[in-house]
Design a protein around this motif. Structure first.
Motif, PDB file in Angstrom:
ATOM      1  N   LYS A   1      46.616   5.938 -56.095  1.00  0.00           N
ATOM      2  CA  LYS A   1      45.492   5.728 -56.259  1.00  0.00           C
ATOM      3  C   LYS A   1      44.129   6.370 -56.593  1.00  0.00           C
ATOM      4  N   SER A   2      43.605   7.240 -56.364  1.00  0.00           N
ATOM      5  CA  SER A   2      42.226   8.173 -56.348  1.00  0.00           C
ATOM      6  C   SER A   2      41.767   9.510 -55.314  1.00  0.00           C
ATOM      7  N   ALA A   3      41.781  10.707 -56.069  1.00  0.00           N
ATOM      8  CA  ALA A   3      41.317  11.783 -55.623  1.00  0.00           C
ATOM      9  C   ALA A   3      40.145  11.819 -55.664  1.00  0.00           C
ATOM     10  N   LYS A   4      39.528  12.462 -54.953  1.00  0.00           N
ATOM     11  CA  LYS A   4      37.759  12.060 -55.451  1.00  0.00           C
ATOM     12  C   LYS A   4      37.167  13.288 -54.658  1.00  0.00           C
ATOM     13  N   PRO A   5      36.558  14.761 -55.113  1.00  0.00           N
ATOM     14  CA  PRO A   5      36.009  15.766 -54.850  1.00  0.00           C
ATOM     15  C   PRO A   5      34.891  15.286 -53.744  1.00  0.00           C
ATOM     16  N   LEU A   6      35.064  15.894 -52.658  1.00  0.00           N
ATOM     17  CA  LEU A   6      33.432  15.600 -51.989  1.00  0.00           C
ATOM     18  C   LEU A   6      31.892  16.405 -52.177  1.00  0.00           C
ATOM     19  N   LYS A   7      33.027  17.741 -52.016  1.00  0.00           N
ATOM     20  CA  LYS A   7      32.218  18.720 -51.772  1.00  0.00           C
ATOM     21  C   LYS A   7      33.656  19.959 -52.763  1.00  0.00           C
ATOM     22  N   VAL A   8      32.410  20.869 -52.869  1.00  0.00           N
ATOM     23  CA  VAL A   8      33.166  21.853 -53.910  1.00  0.00           C
ATOM     24  C   VAL A   8      32.270  22.781 -53.571  1.00  0.00           C
ATOM     25  N   THR A   9      32.623  24.161 -53.376  1.00  0.00           N
ATOM     26  CA  THR A   9      32.066  25.052 -52.896  1.00  0.00           C
ATOM     27  C   THR A   9      31.976  26.312 -53.505  1.00  0.00           C
ATOM     28  N   ILE A  10      31.593  27.321 -54.337  1.00  0.00           N
ATOM     29  CA  ILE A  10      32.131  28.549 -54.717  1.00  0.00           C
ATOM     30  C   ILE A  10      31.800  29.848 -54.582  1.00  0.00           C
ATOM     31  N   GLY A  11      32.566  30.444 -53.937  1.00  0.00           N
ATOM     32  CA  GLY A  11      31.836  32.410 -53.920  1.00  0.00           C
ATOM     33  C   GLY A  11      32.548  33.012 -54.510  1.00  0.00           C
TER      34      GLY A  11
END
Length: 120
Positions: free
Chosen positions: A63-73
């Motif tokens: 049905k769905s896949a939604k990134p809520l937060k993305v952090t990049i280090g």
């Protein structure tokens, strides 16, 4: 850092489109180690592909896949996902999952997935 930003964006886009196997093939290292919560880590792309395919074969409807937060280090990304599907064994599932990924030469070499109960 720009390569990592582009890679995680492309990986997330494929997942949002329901193309998890394509994302896995394109962005995961042959020696990847993946661990779910505190379970025993699974080593190697072949073994992890088999597990992923087995899980995806139990999805009746994505049905769905939604990134809520993305952090990049530095060579690490973290993505909090909101996921919704219809599972063969569990019915409708709405859950969140956090994926913590270590990258090596543009590919995920280690991933730990944190999630709770996947049932509705």
């Amino acid at each position: 850092m720009n390569l990592l930003i582009e890679s995680i964006s492309d990986l997330n886009d494929l997942i949002m489109q329901g193309e998890a196997i394509e994302a896995f093939e394109k962005f995961y290292h042959e020696d990847v180690v993946i661990q779910h919560n505190d379970e025993t880590p699974v080593k190697g792309k072949k073994a992890n592909r088999a597990l992923k395919e087995n899980e995806l074969n139990k999805i009746v409807e994505f049905k769905s896949a939604k990134p809520l937060k993305v952090t990049i280090g530095e060579q690490t990304t973290m993505v909090e996902w909101e996921l919704n599907d219809e599972h063969k064994d569990f019915g409708e599932r709405n859950f969140t999952q956090v994926a913590v990924q270590d990258w090596n030469q543009g590919l995920v070499i280690k991933e730990k997935l944190y999630c709770g109960n996947k049932q509705k």
